[in-house]
Write a protein that holds these residues in place. Structure first.
Motif, short mmCIF file in Angstrom:
data_model
loop_
_atom_site.label_atom_id
_atom_site.label_comp_id
_atom_site.label_asym_id
_atom_site.label_seq_id
_atom_site.Cartn_x
_atom_site.Cartn_y
_atom_site.Cartn_z
N LEU A 177 0.84 -1.21 0.00
CA LEU A 177 0.00 0.00 0.00
C LEU A 177 0.87 1.25 0.00
O LEU A 177 0.57 2.24 -0.67
CB LEU A 177 -0.92 -0.01 1.22
CG LEU A 177 -2.02 -1.08 1.22
CD1 LEU A 177 -2.72 -1.15 2.56
CD2 LEU A 177 -3.03 -0.81 0.11
N LYS A 178 1.96 1.18 0.77
CA LYS A 178 2.86 2.33 0.84
C LYS A 178 3.50 2.59 -0.53
O LYS A 178 3.60 3.73 -0.98
CB LYS A 178 3.94 2.04 1.89
CG LYS A 178 4.52 3.26 2.51
CD LYS A 178 5.36 2.91 3.72
CE LYS A 178 5.97 4.17 4.27
NZ LYS A 178 6.75 3.93 5.48
N GLY A 180 1.46 4.36 -2.99
CA GLY A 180 1.24 5.78 -2.77
C GLY A 180 0.29 6.11 -1.63
O GLY A 180 -0.21 7.23 -1.55
N LEU A 181 0.06 5.17 -0.72
CA LEU A 181 -0.78 5.47 0.42
C LEU A 181 0.05 6.27 1.43
O LEU A 181 1.15 5.86 1.79
CB LEU A 181 -1.30 4.18 1.07
CG LEU A 181 -2.33 4.38 2.18
CD1 LEU A 181 -3.61 5.02 1.63
CD2 LEU A 181 -2.68 3.06 2.84
N SER A 182 -0.48 7.37 1.86
CA SER A 182 0.29 8.25 2.75
C SER A 182 0.43 7.65 4.14
O SER A 182 -0.38 6.82 4.56
CB SER A 182 -0.39 9.61 2.85
OG SER A 182 -1.63 9.46 3.52
#
Lengths: 380, 246
Positions: free
Chosen positions: A290-291, A294-296
């Motif tokens: 997820l990171k 592009g998950l903040s």
């Protein structure tokens, strides 16, 4: 992302149930140990709880707890009655009596003497007979456990005869009393009888029971009594608290038991925290994916917190439920079990589970935040 | 720094160095690497294990920071981007296809494909709607409610490809996309990737060891010891007949 976080949480049912079980166990341990501790502490105030009707206790200003008996003057009851806001006030005798049984054995008893006319303060949970039977001459009420202690194997019944301070005494009723630390039977009689059933040296008035007028706070009226009479006056809950605090501060039992409670608390925290941390570690690759996509960090933190709080909430609900069921079943099975689950225990347990959830989340969050998203390219 | 890109920009690496600290030892993964990649073509990065392929695509995808050098991707200077800007850049512009698929096991195929859209702020309903369309385009319309564990390796990789392109990224990075699946599935996967590279004029990079897929590439960049050691261009005709060369 909340729905993804929840699906990640519940997707692997084995891990999910293990997680819930971990938090539930922790919650059960904390609640059960705390409730048992509260139950033990309530035993120190069982005799106060059993005095019904009055909401204010008046005593010598040097009294520190229930069993710290110090005399007050005979006219104290009249001075208390003269205080505005007092609805009524009566003397209460409390002392130790020595009873001789028909078998010739002697038995010490905790003896209460209630007001002759009103019987204010007498027990209300009668098993045999009725409170009004105290108006019969030479009568006495004994508690259920005390009856079995003095006459083991015999059915509860009225009519048993004792001798106290050379006076013939007849048991006219049996009542159910709260548990205490003492094994001595508890007996109630009228004030005028009580002072005859004990040796002259212990004939004194240790307490005045008072009732606040309708609409007034007992604690406010108690303060007013103290100011106007110089005696110590406490509302019933305050006297319970003062007595409990005395035992907490001056006896080893609560401290020693408290160690066990703290141990249960720490073990509970460790189990729940470690379980949740391992859950996150096992999902680290998913968080890494997820990171990378592009998950903040902020949203990742939100996901972990949500998972943690959901697990904590469900574990708390089941754990507290199990603790309650345990308390109900165990009290029915073991009459001597101390178990008291007030809302404060529920609140403390909730706070503990919340702290455990947040603390384990902090470790998990740290692990995820320092995670290089490039980990997802490392195959395997 | 803006993270929206100029669609025709490709990838440019100038004197890129990447150094790792492994305990007391320092490992130089990339040593002054230079590389240009144009959009609309399929570029394979090949070379022996440890030559720096994965490090290179990690840098280009913005999941790793270079020690020195200049990296421009889709017109954006990655080296001087903040961590937050890189995160946003990846969310909007980069699609990933991983060796082990990296699908979230608790989500269905459609939900997995919807993830990049949700990350980009789409609602769940709209994201699932779009995911269904993309899954259909990769031939998995009838598998969209299946969990990854219920799909074959090839199907999982097609889901991963759908996830990689669902938000229409201008850079598609594939790490060994055929190494965990059988030859026939690998062919399907590479045909899909090649088609995606051509149809949307996106920059498509595939790191691979698998020589059977070399024929799908427009360009093959060989790496050795942290540097580009050679490259070979193939005509589109060669590429289209990639399967016959295996």
């Amino acid at each position: 992302m909340n729905w993804i976080a929840l699906k990640m949480l519940t997707g692997d049912q084995g891990k999910y149930y293990a997680l819930i079980c971990g938090v539930t166990f922790a919650c059960l341990l904390i609640a059960e140990q705390s409730a048992t501790f509260c139950g033990v502490m309530m035993r120190t105030t069982g005799l106060i709880q059993d005095i019904h009707g009055a909401d204010i206790w008046v005593m010598n200003s040097n009294v520190r707890y229930l069993d710290d008996l110090k005399a007050i003057s005979d006219d104290a009851v009249f001075r208390v009655r003269g205080v505005p806001g007092v609805s009524w006030a009566v003397n209460l005798y409390r002392g130790m009596g020595e009873a001789q049984l028909a078998s010739g054995n002697f038995q010490s008893m905790i003896l209460f003497g209630v007001d002759d006319a009103s019987l204010a303060g007498a027990p209300i949970h009668m098993v045999v007979g009725k409170v009004g039977d105290l108006q019969i001459p030479d009568s006495i009420l004994v508690d259920e456990a005390g009856f079995h202690y003095m006459w083991p194997g015999e059915p509860l019944q009225a009519g048993k005869v004792l001798e106290m301070n050379s006076h013939r005494v007849v048991v006219v009723g049996v009542f159910r009393a709260s548990q205490t630390f003492s094994t001595n039977p508890i007996a109630f009689t009228r004030f005028s009888h009580a002072i005859l059933y004990v040796p002259p040296a212990t004939r004194m008035i240790p307490f005045v029971l008072a009732k606040s007028a309708l609409g007034l706070e007992p604690a406010d009226v108690a303060r007013r009594i103290s100011q106007q009479t110089g005696l110590k006056a406490l509302s019933k809950p305050d006297f319970v608290w003062v007595t409990m605090m005395y035992y907490l501060a001056h006896t080893g039992v609560p401290i020693n038991f408290g160690t066990t409670v703290i141990l249960g608390f720490v073990i509970g925290c460790a189990v729940a925290g470690q379980t949740f941390y391992l859950f996150t570690v096992e999902n680290i690759k998913q968080f890494g994916t997820l990171k990378a996509m592009g998950l903040s960090d902020r949203r990742l933190v939100g996901m972990i917190l949500l998972q943690s709080l959901v697990v904590g909430g469900i574990g708390y609900g089941i754990g507290v439920g199990l603790a309650t069921v345990y308390g109900i079943i165990a009290r029915k099975s073991f009459i001597l079990l101390s178990f008291f689950l007030p809302w404060q225990v529920l609140a403390i347990t909730a706070l503990a589970i919340l702290l455990i959830s947040l603390l384990s989340s902090v470790f998990c969050i740290r692990r995820v935040l320092i995670l290089e998203p490039a980990i997802v390219f490392q195959g395997g | 720094m803006p993270t929206d890109v100029v669609k025709t920009s490709g990838v440019s690496c100038q004197s890129v160095t990447k150094e790792f600290n492994r305990g007391a030892a320092r490992v130089l993964a990339l040593q002054g690497l230079n590389l240009q990649i144009s959009p609309g073509e399929l570029t394979l990065i090949v070379g022996p294990s440890g030559c720096g392929k994965t490090t290179l695509i990690s840098l280009i995808a913005g999941t790793l920071d270079a020690t020195s050098g200049e990296i421009s991707v889709l017109g954006q200077d990655l080296v001087h981007m903040s961590k937050r800007e890189k995160t946003t850049f990846r969310a909007r512009n980069v699609g990933f296809v991983f060796q082990q698929f990296n699908l979230l096991p608790a989500l269905t195929a459609a939900e997995n494909v919807a993830v990049p859209l949700v990350i980009n702020g789409w609602t769940k309903a709209k994201a699932l709607e779009r995911a269904a369309v993309v899954l259909k385009s990769v031939g998995l319309a009838d598998r969209m409610h299946f969990l990854p564990a219920e799909l074959s390796g090839g199907q999982q990789q097609r889901v991963a490809i759908a996830r990689g392109i669902v938000h229409d990224p201008q850079l598609l990075v594939c790490d060994e996309p055929t190494s965990a699946i059988d030859a026939k599935s690998g062919q399907v996967v590479m045909e899909l990737i090649r088609g995606l590279a051509l149809e949307s004029n996106r920059v498509t990079m595939v790191v691979t060891h698998d020589q059977r897929v070399f024929g799908f590439a427009d360009r093959i960049v060989s790496m050795d010891d942290g540097r580009v050691s050679g490259e070979q261009r193939q005509t589109p005709a060669d590429a289209n007949h990639g399967t016959e060369q295996r």
